[in-house]
Design an enzyme around this catalytic site. Sequence first.
Site, mmCIF file in Angstrom:
data_model
loop_
_atom_site.group_PDB
_atom_site.id
_atom_site.type_symbol
_atom_site.label_atom_id
_atom_site.label_comp_id
_atom_site.label_asym_id
_atom_site.label_seq_id
_atom_site.Cartn_x
_atom_site.Cartn_y
_atom_site.Cartn_z
ATOM 1 N N LYS A 51 -0.297 2.271 -14.203
ATOM 2 C CA LYS A 51 0.613 1.154 -13.959
ATOM 3 C C LYS A 51 2.057 1.669 -13.995
ATOM 4 C CE LYS A 51 -0.325 -2.762 -15.971
ATOM 5 N NZ LYS A 51 -0.662 -3.756 -17.034
ATOM 6 N N THR A 67 1.906 -8.776 -9.948
ATOM 7 C CA THR A 67 2.876 -9.553 -10.713
ATOM 8 C C THR A 67 3.559 -10.643 -9.876
ATOM 9 O OG1 THR A 67 3.366 -7.531 -11.968
ATOM 10 C CG2 THR A 67 4.691 -9.481 -12.439
#
Length: 494
Positions: free
Chosen positions: A236, A294
């Site tokens: 990530k 996101t």
Amino acid sequence: MVLGYPRASHSDSERKPMRRTKIIATLGPATDEPGVLEGLIGAGLDVARLNLSHGSWDDHEQRMQRVRDSAEKAGRHVALLADLQGPKIRIHRFREGTVELTEGQEFVLDPALGVEDGTHDGVGIAYENLAADLSPGDVLLLDDGQIVLSVGAIAGDRVVCTVSVGGRLGNNKGINLQGGGLSAGALTDKDFDDIRHAASLGIDWLAVSFVRGAADIHQARECLREAGGDAALVAKIERVEAVNNLDEIIEAADAVMVARGDLGVEMGYAGLTGLQKRIIRETRHRHKVSITATQMMESMISNPVPTRAEASDVANAVMDGTDAVMLSAETAAGRYPVKAVAAMAEVCCGAETYHRTAAPMSRHRMDDRFGRVDEAIAMASMYTANHLNVEAIIALTESGSTALWMSRIRSDIPIFALSRHGGTLRRVALYRGVYPVPFDVVHTDLKVLYQSVFDVLKELNHLAAGDLVIFTKGDLDGISGGTNAMKILRVTEA
């Protein structure tokens, strides 16, 4: 069995293209409701995400089992992705639940304060080494940048700040240092325990949060393999340090996630879109998988349709070449989880119609030398596919690597990855433009083998007699990386 990627019948004048971009949805209380998980799979879910920052392993195990049961019932191969929590760089809680901070006031971050003892004057912090990482003049961003604090003084472990941008601050909000530089390691004791637990349950993908460099990925992989797990690793990208070490991280990981929440806070939102494009481009160039995540359809937490801006955001990620787009709270806690997945699928399909492969794309890696035979076969297949009118590419695969390499070149041509291994079928479910099909080689006669494959894909309504296809396989069945042959075949009747 169906694959969940609808295609028009062969009697139609024009075949309906299959969605190439994959959809990840986060599990949570909203998906625990009866019928919701089945609805998600029906709407196009490819990967189910377990957020290990919330819930217990009892909760996660129950959800994993429901995913596997529902996917089997639907005839789909849905991968499971476990997302590690990472270090807790966040404040503790307030006595009244929230406080209202005003510009210019003093506010203290103090690890000595009790977990529940936050007030208008200050709050405890979970990250005890915060003061050691800071200097006067540094800027701290809380709650995804909604609250901005300027560091005025360091008094032992206490960080005395002045509020630059005020507002309402709630419990357990995250802390970011503008420009990056917090020294917290990517993996905590909890993460190592979670890795071992995930390995014991046969998780397909493991996401490592707050990665700083390749060493974090190597450390997670070593723990996973020691515990007997064979999951692929997702790095990530949500720290400035990760951006600075992007090349080595991509090489170390199997996939990269553009985690735009913390990344946008640390890097600044003005350059985030360009950075997203760069990460996706570099990831694909190195033959790895990319995920964009996101707030992609954040408004659908409470609304049944996305905003135009959200639809445009998803479409742009698709046009950038991302393998997958991800939903978080939209499905984990939102009011319309199934509609969120359906809307995501619709936008992906719409965006893909505007980004077809052009002939120059087939010059991809024309000047390269290949290090593996199966890689060379994959590249040759895609070059041929983009210069010949074929309906599909069929790859008999043990590990899925041939299908992965093929999928790094944009093409409208579906890639069917046929394997006897459930783990491989679930893993390739994340690859853009690749569709898993269970198949075991039981014939040594090649004509019989080819016909068996044709029959399976015709039954699934993906091929018809007369179609031209590219077929790749290895001479040695059961050998990972053994693909060494490509053939151009005409689909025949049974």
